[in-house]
Write a protein that holds these residues in place. Structure first.
Motif, PDB file in Angstrom:
ATOM      1  N   LEU A 181      43.854  44.667  35.137  1.00 54.34           N
ATOM      2  CA  LEU A 181      44.335  43.452  35.339  1.00 54.34           C
ATOM      3  C   LEU A 181      45.086  43.535  36.603  1.00 54.34           C
ATOM      4  N   ALA A 182      45.847  44.415  36.931  1.00 56.29           N
ATOM      5  CA  ALA A 182      46.619  44.656  38.143  1.00 56.29           C
ATOM      6  C   ALA A 182      45.738  44.745  39.109  1.00 56.29           C
ATOM      7  N   ALA A 183      44.503  45.677  39.377  1.00 57.49           N
ATOM      8  CA  ALA A 183      43.685  46.046  40.218  1.00 57.49           C
ATOM      9  C   ALA A 183      42.931  44.473  40.834  1.00 57.49           C
ATOM     10  N   LEU A 184      42.980  43.346  40.032  1.00 53.44           N
ATOM     11  CA  LEU A 184      42.313  42.294  40.545  1.00 53.44           C
ATOM     12  C   LEU A 184      42.974  41.542  41.585  1.00 53.44           C
ATOM     13  N   HIS A 185      43.952  42.036  41.957  1.00 48.32           N
ATOM     14  CA  HIS A 185      44.984  41.418  42.632  1.00 48.32           C
ATOM     15  C   HIS A 185      45.206  42.263  44.176  1.00 48.32           C
ATOM     16  N   PRO A 186      44.968  41.858  45.272  1.00 44.82           N
ATOM     17  CA  PRO A 186      45.123  42.337  46.384  1.00 44.82           C
ATOM     18  C   PRO A 186      46.391  43.145  46.460  1.00 44.82           C
ATOM     19  N   ASP A 205      39.251  28.536  41.795  1.00 46.22           N
ATOM     20  CA  ASP A 205      38.597  28.509  43.196  1.00 46.22           C
ATOM     21  C   ASP A 205      38.276  30.109  43.670  1.00 46.22           C
ATOM     22  N   HIS A 206      38.583  31.190  42.802  1.00 47.92           N
ATOM     23  CA  HIS A 206      38.184  32.255  43.040  1.00 47.92           C
ATOM     24  C   HIS A 206      37.771  33.179  41.832  1.00 47.92           C
ATOM     25  N   PRO A 207      36.752  32.719  41.366  1.00 49.91           N
ATOM     26  CA  PRO A 207      36.191  33.582  40.023  1.00 49.91           C
ATOM     27  C   PRO A 207      36.064  35.073  40.244  1.00 49.91           C
ATOM     28  N   VAL A 208      36.392  35.858  39.129  1.00 50.80           N
ATOM     29  CA  VAL A 208      36.349  37.195  39.277  1.00 50.80           C
ATOM     30  C   VAL A 208      34.970  37.854  38.664  1.00 50.80           C
ATOM     31  N   GLY A 244      49.175  37.040  44.064  1.00 55.67           N
ATOM     32  CA  GLY A 244      48.982  38.322  44.737  1.00 55.67           C
ATOM     33  C   GLY A 244      47.986  38.239  45.701  1.00 55.67           C
ATOM     34  N   GLY A 245      47.587  37.234  46.546  1.00 57.78           N
ATOM     35  CA  GLY A 245      46.570  37.105  47.425  1.00 57.78           C
ATOM     36  C   GLY A 245      45.155  37.102  46.842  1.00 57.78           C
ATOM     37  N   GLN A 246      45.021  36.812  45.548  1.00 59.70           N
ATOM     38  CA  GLN A 246      43.702  36.735  44.785  1.00 59.70           C
ATOM     39  C   GLN A 246      42.818  35.815  45.455  1.00 59.70           C
ATOM     40  N   SER A 247      43.307  34.609  45.635  1.00 62.80           N
ATOM     41  CA  SER A 247      42.480  33.304  46.119  1.00 62.80           C
ATOM     42  C   SER A 247      42.394  33.611  47.675  1.00 62.80           C
ATOM     43  N   ALA A 248      42.705  34.368  48.345  1.00 66.31           N
ATOM     44  CA  ALA A 248      42.640  34.627  49.747  1.00 66.31           C
ATOM     45  C   ALA A 248      41.401  35.447  50.085  1.00 66.31           C
ATOM     46  N   GLY A 249      41.088  36.363  49.253  1.00 65.50           N
ATOM     47  CA  GLY A 249      39.760  37.391  49.383  1.00 65.50           C
ATOM     48  C   GLY A 249      40.393  38.654  48.888  1.00 65.50           C
ATOM     49  N   HIS A 250      39.083  39.417  48.992  1.00 60.14           N
ATOM     50  CA  HIS A 250      39.269  40.811  48.452  1.00 60.14           C
ATOM     51  C   HIS A 250      38.470  41.828  49.750  1.00 60.14           C
ATOM     52  N   SER A 307      48.915  27.582  41.117  1.00 65.20           N
ATOM     53  CA  SER A 307      47.931  28.388  40.582  1.00 65.20           C
ATOM     54  C   SER A 307      47.909  29.826  40.481  1.00 65.20           C
ATOM     55  N   PRO A 308      48.371  30.262  38.939  1.00 65.62           N
ATOM     56  CA  PRO A 308      48.709  31.767  39.126  1.00 65.62           C
ATOM     57  C   PRO A 308      47.305  32.670  39.041  1.00 65.62           C
ATOM     58  N   GLY A 309      47.844  34.129  39.281  1.00 69.03           N
ATOM     59  CA  GLY A 309      46.677  35.281  39.203  1.00 69.03           C
ATOM     60  C   GLY A 309      47.041  35.592  37.628  1.00 69.03           C
ATOM     61  N   VAL A 310      46.802  36.766  37.397  1.00 67.18           N
ATOM     62  CA  VAL A 310      47.165  37.244  36.175  1.00 67.18           C
ATOM     63  C   VAL A 310      48.706  37.466  35.703  1.00 67.18           C
ATOM     64  N   ILE A 311      49.234  37.087  34.989  1.00 65.45           N
ATOM     65  CA  ILE A 311      50.600  37.144  34.888  1.00 65.45           C
ATOM     66  C   ILE A 311      51.006  38.138  33.509  1.00 65.45           C
ATOM     67  N   LYS A 312      51.991  38.928  33.619  1.00 67.04           N
ATOM     68  CA  LYS A 312      52.196  39.947  32.588  1.00 67.04           C
ATOM     69  C   LYS A 312      53.001  39.131  31.545  1.00 67.04           C
ATOM     70  N   THR A 313      52.243  38.695  30.420  1.00 65.88           N
ATOM     71  CA  THR A 313      53.065  37.791  29.457  1.00 65.88           C
ATOM     72  C   THR A 313      52.492  38.508  27.910  1.00 65.88           C
ATOM     73  N   PRO A 314      53.088  38.247  26.794  1.00 74.87           N
ATOM     74  CA  PRO A 314      52.733  38.997  25.734  1.00 74.87           C
ATOM     75  C   PRO A 314      51.056  38.663  25.368  1.00 74.87           C
TER      76      PRO A 314
END
Length: 236
Positions: free
Chosen positions: A193-198, A136-139, A230-236, A176-183
């Motif tokens: 990737l961090a900058a994609l999240h408010p 619901d929030h394409p980047v 991290g607020g991604q779906s709320a907006g930027h 519904s996650p944002g980008v998660i720090k995984t392998p």
């Protein structure tokens, strides 16, 4: 029922979020059925590992059958297994499409149908699916059509399951996650990737684990798509 008697299935359980979920459920006293294509046997007698691809219906049915045979019931299913293929839309191949549909949708259908059939017998249960905020929030710069096609389907199916089974004691929710720090994300990509999240950071595995555990304990919550982004779906 005491938590010590509860049983959870976790798919995609060999690393990342899945491995974190297995540990968290065991720490809470759940017995766990852990699945991934390459998962190895566990030394913990309260963890049953079942290797195989849940896109294969026989594998999904075996997970549930062997879990019930060993532990007697299924209380929670976490649909964590998933594929994310980031390509421009016109670059997707038929193989990309088949792989994403196979794990993200067919795998969900196979394991959820088998698990819910067992939950119906006991009159209780909970299904949690891991989706993505990209639905619901394409980047811009993160091509995600196949992710949206498949994980968006899971969001919709979650609400349908919640209503269909509400009077039968079975709940359905999604995280519904944002980008998660995984392998799957190399360290050199973490800044972008961090900058994609408010909130200006990537999510941690623990953020998703905490959300799943909350939903599992929240008996009055069903049909919820819980954004942990991290607020991604709320907006930027």
């Amino acid at each position: 029922m005491s938590i010590a008697n509860k049983v959870a299935i976790v798919t995609g359980a060999s690393q990342g979020i899945g491995a974190g979920l297995v540990k968290a459920f065991r720490d809470r006293g759940y017995r766990v059925i852990a699945n991934s294509r390459s998962i190895k046997p566990s030394n913990d007698p309260d963890i049953l590992t079942v290797a195989g691809d849940i896109a294969d219906r026989a594998v999904a049915e075996r997970i549930v059958r062997e879990g019930v045979a060993k532990f007697g019931r299924i209380d929670t299913l976490v649909n964590n297994a998933g594929i994310f293929t980031a390509k421009p839309f016109t670059a997707f191949t038929a193989e990309d499409y088949a792989a994403n549909i196979g794990v993200n949708l067919t795998g969900f259908f196979n394991i959820t149908q088998a698990a819910v059939a067992e939950m119906e017998k006991q009159g209780s249960g909970h299904v949690v699916s891991i989706t993505t905020s990209l639905v619901d929030h394409p980047v811009d710069g993160v091509p995600s059509v196949l992710a949206s096609l498949t994980k968006g389907g899971l969001n919709a199916a979650t609400k349908s399951l919640a209503i269909e089974y509400a009077k039968r004691g079975i709940r359905a929710n999604a995280v519904s996650p944002g980008v998660i720090k995984t392998p799957m994300h190399p360290p050199e990509t973490h800044g972008f990737l961090a900058a994609l999240h408010p909130v200006a950071r990537m999510g941690e595995i623990s953020d998703i684990v905490d959300a799943v555990l909350y939903l599992d304990s929240a008996g009055f919550v069903t049909g919820e798509i819980l954004h942990v982004d991290g607020g991604q779906s709320a907006g930027h």
